[in-house]
Design a protein around this motif. Structure first.
Motif, short mmCIF file in Angstrom:
data_model
loop_
_atom_site.label_atom_id
_atom_site.label_comp_id
_atom_site.label_asym_id
_atom_site.label_seq_id
_atom_site.Cartn_x
_atom_site.Cartn_y
_atom_site.Cartn_z
N PRO A 44 -44.39 65.74 62.06
CA PRO A 44 -43.94 66.54 63.21
C PRO A 44 -43.84 68.03 62.97
N LYS A 45 -43.76 68.46 61.71
CA LYS A 45 -43.64 69.89 61.40
C LYS A 45 -44.93 70.49 60.84
N LEU A 46 -46.02 69.73 60.83
CA LEU A 46 -47.28 70.22 60.28
C LEU A 46 -47.78 71.41 61.09
N LYS A 47 -48.03 72.52 60.39
CA LYS A 47 -48.48 73.76 61.04
C LYS A 47 -49.82 74.23 60.50
N HIS A 48 -50.14 73.83 59.27
CA HIS A 48 -51.33 74.33 58.61
C HIS A 48 -52.14 73.15 58.06
N LEU A 49 -53.35 73.01 58.55
CA LEU A 49 -54.21 71.90 58.16
C LEU A 49 -55.50 72.42 57.57
N ARG A 50 -55.79 71.99 56.35
CA ARG A 50 -57.02 72.38 55.68
C ARG A 50 -57.81 71.11 55.36
N LEU A 51 -58.95 70.97 56.00
CA LEU A 51 -59.87 69.86 55.73
C LEU A 51 -61.09 70.48 55.08
N GLN A 52 -61.08 70.57 53.77
CA GLN A 52 -62.10 71.34 53.07
C GLN A 52 -63.08 70.46 52.33
N ALA A 53 -64.28 71.00 52.14
CA ALA A 53 -65.38 70.29 51.48
C ALA A 53 -65.63 68.96 52.19
N CYS A 54 -65.64 69.02 53.50
CA CYS A 54 -65.72 67.83 54.34
C CYS A 54 -67.14 67.67 54.88
N GLU A 55 -67.81 66.60 54.47
CA GLU A 55 -69.17 66.36 54.94
C GLU A 55 -69.22 65.94 56.40
N PHE A 56 -68.12 65.43 56.92
CA PHE A 56 -68.09 64.95 58.30
C PHE A 56 -67.28 65.92 59.19
N ALA A 57 -67.36 67.21 58.87
CA ALA A 57 -66.57 68.22 59.58
C ALA A 57 -66.86 68.27 61.08
N ASP A 58 -68.13 68.10 61.48
CA ASP A 58 -68.44 68.13 62.92
C ASP A 58 -67.69 67.02 63.65
#
Length: 158
Positions: A44-58
């Motif tokens: 519930p308090k998540l403010k910053h999300l980093r999904l890095q080196a992600c092959e399925f980013a699209d």
């Protein structure tokens, strides 16, 4: 491992960084596995999300743009992955939904030059940079930060 992370109950978590890596290095993750994370219920308090080196980013972008979590995020970082023009197009079409973001970071992705320029025009909160080397799929050498108050960094998810 993805399931354990996205189904964890971390009510105080504010920043989550996931480095996925490539299928060549053993990462076998599907974008749909992130659905519990994108619902935002366990974080519930998540403010910053980093999904890095992600092959399925699209695919991940498409799911995130429709998820409840997006409206609460202050920053999203999709750097070093295979975010391409399809993902960039989805972001451009959803530009009104990105207004609350203080920062959208897309460094070393597969986004083409035209799409990069269009994304930069969305606003000053969008950082799009490419050195010309392309996305980095060799992320297994990064050292994770220790879990602390409000921050989790996972070295490799797969």
């Amino acid at each position: 491992m993805v399931r354990a992370i996205v189904e964890a109950n971390w009510p105080e978590l504010e920043t989550l960084t996931l480095w996925f890596g490539s299928a060549k290095s053993g990462a076998e993750v599907d974008a749909r596995e992130l659905a519990p994370l994108f619902s935002g219920e366990r974080f519930p308090k998540l403010k910053h999300l980093r999904l890095q080196a992600c092959e399925f980013a699209d695919e991940a972008v498409g799911l995130l743009l429709e998820a409840p979590l997006l409206s609460r995020l202050e920053s999203v970082d999709l750097s070093y992955g295979l975010l391409g023009d399809a993902g960039a197009d989805a972001l451009l079409h959803a530009a009104p939904k990105l207004g609350q973001l203080r920062k959208l970071t897309l460094v070393e992705t597969a986004v083409g030059a035209t799409a990069r320029e269009l994304l930069r025009a969305v606003g000053p909160q969008v950082k799009v940079e490419n050195s010309g080397y392309g996305p980095n799929d060799s992320v297994d050498h990064f050292v994770p930060s220790a879990a602390g108050d409000g921050f989790v960094h996972v070295l490799h998810v797969g």
